[in-house]
Design a protein around this motif. Structure first.
Motif, PDB file in Angstrom:
ATOM      1  N   ASP A   1       0.828  -1.209   0.000  1.00 26.82           N
ATOM      2  CA  ASP A   1       0.000   0.000   0.000  1.00 26.82           C
ATOM      3  C   ASP A   1       0.864   1.261   0.000  1.00 26.82           C
ATOM      4  N   ASN A   2       0.664   2.084  -1.014  1.00 26.21           N
ATOM      5  CA  ASN A   2       1.394   3.332  -1.232  1.00 26.21           C
ATOM      6  C   ASN A   2       2.879   3.116  -1.507  1.00 26.21           C
ATOM      7  N   THR A   3       3.255   1.865  -1.787  1.00 28.12           N
ATOM      8  CA  THR A   3       4.608   1.560  -2.240  1.00 28.12           C
ATOM      9  C   THR A   3       4.557   1.036  -3.671  1.00 28.12           C
ATOM     10  N   LEU A   4       3.849  -0.061  -3.869  1.00 28.53           N
ATOM     11  CA  LEU A   4       3.611  -0.577  -5.222  1.00 28.53           C
ATOM     12  C   LEU A   4       2.217  -0.213  -5.726  1.00 28.53           C
ATOM     13  N   LEU A   5       1.305  -0.023  -4.786  1.00 25.71           N
ATOM     14  CA  LEU A   5      -0.102   0.239  -5.103  1.00 25.71           C
ATOM     15  C   LEU A   5      -0.495   1.630  -4.636  1.00 25.71           C
ATOM     16  N   GLU A   6      -1.125   2.404  -5.526  1.00 22.20           N
ATOM     17  CA  GLU A   6      -1.579   3.751  -5.170  1.00 22.20           C
ATOM     18  C   GLU A   6      -2.855   3.635  -4.333  1.00 22.20           C
ATOM     19  N   ASN A   7      -2.652   3.336  -3.063  1.00 21.19           N
ATOM     20  CA  ASN A   7      -3.763   2.972  -2.194  1.00 21.19           C
ATOM     21  C   ASN A   7      -4.709   4.132  -1.917  1.00 21.19           C
ATOM     22  N   GLU A   8      -4.192   5.340  -1.807  1.00 17.69           N
ATOM     23  CA  GLU A   8      -5.058   6.479  -1.509  1.00 17.69           C
ATOM     24  C   GLU A   8      -6.067   6.710  -2.637  1.00 17.69           C
ATOM     25  N   ARG A   9      -5.613   6.584  -3.879  1.00 16.13           N
ATOM     26  CA  ARG A   9      -6.521   6.757  -5.019  1.00 16.13           C
ATOM     27  C   ARG A   9      -7.529   5.613  -5.090  1.00 16.13           C
ATOM     28  N   ALA A  10      -7.051   4.389  -4.844  1.00 14.62           N
ATOM     29  CA  ALA A  10      -7.962   3.241  -4.846  1.00 14.62           C
ATOM     30  C   ALA A  10      -9.018   3.389  -3.769  1.00 14.62           C
ATOM     31  N   LYS A  11      -8.584   3.797  -2.587  1.00 15.54           N
ATOM     32  CA  LYS A  11      -9.517   3.994  -1.475  1.00 15.54           C
ATOM     33  C   LYS A  11     -10.558   5.059  -1.820  1.00 15.54           C
ATOM     34  N   HIS A  12     -10.124   6.161  -2.413  1.00 20.24           N
ATOM     35  CA  HIS A  12     -11.052   7.235  -2.792  1.00 20.24           C
ATOM     36  C   HIS A  12     -12.114   6.722  -3.756  1.00 20.24           C
TER      37      HIS A  12
ATOM     38  N   PHE B   1     -13.273  -5.236  -6.827  1.00 16.51           N
ATOM     39  CA  PHE B   1     -12.632  -3.958  -7.114  1.00 16.51           C
ATOM     40  C   PHE B   1     -11.315  -4.200  -7.876  1.00 16.51           C
ATOM     41  N   PRO B   2     -11.072  -3.462  -8.958  1.00 12.85           N
ATOM     42  CA  PRO B   2      -9.919  -3.743  -9.841  1.00 12.85           C
ATOM     43  C   PRO B   2      -8.608  -3.139  -9.332  1.00 12.85           C
ATOM     44  N   TYR B   3      -8.077  -3.688  -8.256  1.00 13.62           N
ATOM     45  CA  TYR B   3      -6.855  -3.126  -7.667  1.00 13.62           C
ATOM     46  C   TYR B   3      -5.669  -3.145  -8.631  1.00 13.62           C
ATOM     47  N   GLY B   4      -5.673  -4.065  -9.576  1.00 10.31           N
ATOM     48  CA  GLY B   4      -4.575  -4.106 -10.531  1.00 10.31           C
ATOM     49  C   GLY B   4      -4.424  -2.824 -11.330  1.00 10.31           C
ATOM     50  N   GLU B   5      -5.521  -2.075 -11.475  1.00  7.44           N
ATOM     51  CA  GLU B   5      -5.473  -0.823 -12.226  1.00  7.44           C
ATOM     52  C   GLU B   5      -4.826   0.305 -11.427  1.00  7.44           C
ATOM     53  N   TYR B   6      -4.523   0.049 -10.146  1.00  9.48           N
ATOM     54  CA  TYR B   6      -4.002   1.099  -9.274  1.00  9.48           C
ATOM     55  C   TYR B   6      -2.533   0.893  -8.922  1.00  9.48           C
ATOM     56  N   LEU B   7      -1.881  -0.064  -9.574  1.00  7.78           N
ATOM     57  CA  LEU B   7      -0.442  -0.198  -9.388  1.00  7.78           C
ATOM     58  C   LEU B   7       0.263   1.044  -9.935  1.00  7.78           C
ATOM     59  N   TYR B   8       1.272   1.505  -9.226  1.00  7.43           N
ATOM     60  CA  TYR B   8       2.045   2.645  -9.727  1.00  7.43           C
ATOM     61  C   TYR B   8       2.748   2.259 -11.035  1.00  7.43           C
ATOM     62  N   PRO B   9       2.902   3.204 -11.947  1.00  8.38           N
ATOM     63  CA  PRO B   9       3.684   2.920 -13.157  1.00  8.38           C
ATOM     64  C   PRO B   9       5.080   2.441 -12.770  1.00  8.38           C
ATOM     65  N   GLY B  10       5.496   1.351 -13.343  1.00  6.57           N
ATOM     66  CA  GLY B  10       6.824   0.827 -13.042  1.00  6.57           C
ATOM     67  C   GLY B  10       6.886  -0.102 -11.844  1.00  6.57           C
TER      68      GLY B  10
ATOM     69  N   ASP C   1       6.871   2.669   2.388  1.00  2.87           N
ATOM     70  CA  ASP C   1       6.455   4.082   2.407  1.00  2.87           C
ATOM     71  C   ASP C   1       6.350   4.667   3.811  1.00  2.87           C
ATOM     72  N   LYS C   2       6.491   3.836   4.848  1.00  8.99           N
ATOM     73  CA  LYS C   2       6.325   4.329   6.227  1.00  8.99           C
ATOM     74  C   LYS C   2       7.697   4.506   6.876  1.00  8.99           C
ATOM     75  N   PRO C   3       8.083   5.743   7.148  1.00 13.26           N
ATOM     76  CA  PRO C   3       9.414   5.989   7.701  1.00 13.26           C
ATOM     77  C   PRO C   3       9.645   5.352   9.064  1.00 13.26           C
ATOM     78  N   ASP C   4       8.615   5.256   9.906  1.00 11.71           N
ATOM     79  CA  ASP C   4       8.819   4.658  11.225  1.00 11.71           C
ATOM     80  C   ASP C   4       9.189   3.174  11.109  1.00 11.71           C
ATOM     81  N   ILE C   5       8.599   2.480  10.148  1.00  7.89           N
ATOM     82  CA  ILE C   5       8.942   1.070   9.929  1.00  7.89           C
ATOM     83  C   ILE C   5      10.367   0.950   9.400  1.00  7.89           C
ATOM     84  N   LEU C   6      10.724   1.790   8.444  1.00  3.99           N
ATOM     85  CA  LEU C   6      12.080   1.757   7.893  1.00  3.99           C
ATOM     86  C   LEU C   6      13.124   2.018   8.980  1.00  3.99           C
ATOM     87  N   GLN C   7      12.863   2.997   9.829  1.00  2.28           N
ATOM     88  CA  GLN C   7      13.823   3.344  10.871  1.00  2.28           C
ATOM     89  C   GLN C   7      13.940   2.229  11.905  1.00  2.28           C
TER      90      GLN C   7
END
Length: 204
Positions: A12-23, A93-102, A171-177
């Protein structure tokens, strides 16, 4: 000696544009619910997220259905029809259409360097289905790990995927840190500036 490298991709929000899909998904629910119902949906969504510490759309719909039991404007038949309509919206719901380009190219490129797995947070029912719908499950040949809270499972994750070096794309800095503090120079963290945390400051 060849080093073994394992790359973990968040979804979510890394490979998949989750905010747009959720909207877009919310808009479909709102079309059925009307203004008052949509506001109730949002309130239930936030309550479930606070209570569980994660998003569980099946639980949101279950709670919404329970609230509808007290709605005198809905007959039992209407409630049942709405329940099936919402289940259909959610599961088709067609989540495949919400993958980020690349996104798929990034996964394929990482496969050239070593092992690749999807590492996601979510509920045990819908999140696997969502990942399946994106095509990511097939892309990593089923190497999908889903935890409610991934930071609680780092030890078993490393045991399940032994490697000389790890790469975490997230995409979550707290997890990365937190992962960097735990694995130190055994991991390279990649902060993907997308979604709600895009402008967050990252230590180090």
């Amino acid at each position: 000696m060849v080093r073994r490298i394992t790359t973990f991709f968040d979804v979510d929000n890394t490979l998949l544009e989750n905010e747009r899909a959720k909207h877009d998904l919310w808009a479909e629910f709102a079309a059925h619910l009307g203004t008052d119902g949509a506001e109730r949906f949002d309130a239930i969504y936030e309550q479930v997220r606070r209570d569980m510490g994660l998003v569980s759309l099946p639980l949101v719909l279950e709670a919404l259905d329970a609230a509808a039991a007290n709605d005198p404007t809905l007959s039992p038949e209407q409630r049942r029809e709405r329940r099936f309509a919402f289940a259909e919206l959610l599961m088709s719901f067609p989540y495949g259409e919400y993958l980020y380009p690349g996104a798929l190219d990034a996964v394929r490129h990482a496969r050239n360097a070593g092992e690749v797995a999807i590492l996601s947070e979510g509920d045990e029912v819908f999140q696997p289905h969502k990942i399946w719908r994106t095509g990511l499950y097939q892309e990593v040949a089923g190497a999908v790990i889903i935890f409610r809270h991934k930071l609680e499972h780092l030890r078993e994750l490393v045991a399940a995927y032994p490697a000389d070096h790890y790469i975490l794309v997230e995409d979550k800095p707290d997890i990365l840190q937190a992962v960097k503090r735990t694995l130190d120079d055994r991991v390279t963290t990649v902060f993907v500036r997308q979604g709600k945390y895009a402008a967050a400051l990252v230590e180090g």
